[in-house]
Design a protein around this motif. Structure first.
Motif, mmCIF file in Angstrom:
data_model
loop_
_atom_site.group_PDB
_atom_site.id
_atom_site.type_symbol
_atom_site.label_atom_id
_atom_site.label_comp_id
_atom_site.label_asym_id
_atom_site.label_seq_id
_atom_site.Cartn_x
_atom_site.Cartn_y
_atom_site.Cartn_z
ATOM 1 N N UNK A 43 -10.016 40.955 -7.806
ATOM 2 C CA UNK A 43 -9.626 40.267 -7.445
ATOM 3 C C UNK A 43 -9.713 39.303 -8.435
ATOM 4 N N UNK A 44 -8.725 39.181 -9.540
ATOM 5 C CA UNK A 44 -8.356 38.080 -10.807
ATOM 6 C C UNK A 44 -7.860 36.953 -10.431
ATOM 7 N N UNK A 45 -8.745 36.026 -10.295
ATOM 8 C CA UNK A 45 -7.254 35.467 -9.665
ATOM 9 C C UNK A 45 -7.453 33.544 -11.031
ATOM 10 N N UNK A 46 -5.965 33.614 -11.302
ATOM 11 C CA UNK A 46 -5.793 32.849 -12.576
ATOM 12 C C UNK A 46 -4.595 31.192 -11.362
ATOM 13 N N UNK A 47 -5.553 29.819 -10.624
ATOM 14 C CA UNK A 47 -4.775 29.148 -10.561
ATOM 15 C C UNK A 47 -5.627 27.162 -10.651
ATOM 16 N N UNK A 48 -4.491 26.797 -10.242
ATOM 17 C CA UNK A 48 -5.291 25.526 -10.211
ATOM 18 C C UNK A 48 -6.220 24.660 -9.648
ATOM 19 N N UNK A 49 -7.169 24.211 -10.044
ATOM 20 C CA UNK A 49 -8.088 24.461 -8.975
ATOM 21 C C UNK A 49 -8.587 22.403 -9.410
ATOM 22 N N UNK A 50 -6.888 21.518 -9.052
ATOM 23 C CA UNK A 50 -6.869 21.025 -7.982
ATOM 24 C C UNK A 50 -5.780 21.142 -6.680
ATOM 25 N N UNK A 51 -5.586 22.476 -6.710
ATOM 26 C CA UNK A 51 -4.719 22.376 -5.667
ATOM 27 C C UNK A 51 -4.813 23.475 -4.775
ATOM 28 N N UNK A 52 -6.306 24.741 -5.355
ATOM 29 C CA UNK A 52 -6.197 25.809 -4.847
ATOM 30 C C UNK A 52 -8.128 26.202 -5.147
ATOM 31 N N UNK A 53 -8.671 26.537 -4.797
ATOM 32 C CA UNK A 53 -10.470 27.395 -4.604
ATOM 33 C C UNK A 53 -10.565 28.914 -3.803
ATOM 34 N N UNK A 54 -12.382 28.601 -4.579
ATOM 35 C CA UNK A 54 -12.420 30.048 -3.552
ATOM 36 C C UNK A 54 -13.227 29.217 -1.924
ATOM 37 N N UNK A 55 -12.454 28.838 -1.609
ATOM 38 C CA UNK A 55 -12.887 28.443 -0.143
ATOM 39 C C UNK A 55 -11.010 29.259 0.258
ATOM 40 N N UNK A 56 -10.550 29.040 -0.285
ATOM 41 C CA UNK A 56 -9.408 28.950 0.253
ATOM 42 C C UNK A 56 -8.837 30.382 0.054
ATOM 43 N N UNK A 57 -10.037 31.340 -0.846
ATOM 44 C CA UNK A 57 -9.208 32.818 -1.303
ATOM 45 C C UNK A 57 -9.840 33.513 -0.985
ATOM 46 N N UNK A 58 -11.667 32.857 0.231
ATOM 47 C CA UNK A 58 -12.017 33.907 0.506
ATOM 48 C C UNK A 58 -10.861 33.502 2.035
ATOM 49 N N UNK A 59 -11.035 32.917 2.207
ATOM 50 C CA UNK A 59 -10.191 32.527 3.928
ATOM 51 C C UNK A 59 -8.801 33.365 3.822
ATOM 52 N N UNK A 60 -8.680 33.513 3.011
ATOM 53 C CA UNK A 60 -6.653 33.693 2.798
ATOM 54 C C UNK A 60 -7.214 35.582 2.652
ATOM 55 N N UNK A 61 -8.203 36.352 2.004
ATOM 56 C CA UNK A 61 -9.005 37.278 1.960
ATOM 57 C C UNK A 61 -9.498 37.668 2.807
ATOM 58 N N UNK A 62 -10.194 36.809 3.867
ATOM 59 C CA UNK A 62 -10.817 37.295 4.901
ATOM 60 C C UNK A 62 -10.121 37.774 5.964
ATOM 61 N N UNK A 63 -9.198 36.570 6.173
ATOM 62 C CA UNK A 63 -7.952 36.668 7.109
ATOM 63 C C UNK A 63 -6.750 37.993 7.048
ATOM 64 N N UNK A 64 -7.121 38.878 6.052
ATOM 65 C CA UNK A 64 -5.874 39.873 5.420
ATOM 66 C C UNK A 64 -7.118 40.773 6.376
#
Ligand code: 9UX
Length: 68
Positions: free
Chosen positions: A42-63
């Motif tokens: 996955x290629x993700x464009x994001x605002x680093x002040x709001x979200x980051x790699x830990x949340x990406x991992x949690x969301x993907x693993x949660x799915x």
């Protein structure tokens, strides 16, 4: 805006791609997501002040998928 590429294991059809895209886009601060079944990433464009790699991992693993 920042860009990150995350390796994802366990995607086997375009439904999986849609599911991963959906959970990532649901995170506040995520602007754009491109998920490739072929590349397994996955290629993700994001605002680093709001979200980051830990949340990406949690969301993907949660799915139900694996983060490389
Ligand atoms: Mo496809 Mo994936 O039939 O979570 S949706 S295997």
């Amino acid at each position: 805006m920042e860009q990150i590429v995350i390796g994802i294991g366990g995607m086997s059809c375009q439904g999986c791609v849609k599911n991963v895209s959906g959970v990532l886009l649901a995170l506040p601060g995520v602007a754009r997501v491109e998920v490739s079944l072929e590349a397994g990433q996955a290629s993700i464009a994001f605002d680093p002040e709001k979200v980051g790699a830990g949340q990406f991992r949690a969301a993907i693993e949660g799915a139900g998928f694996d983060v490389a």
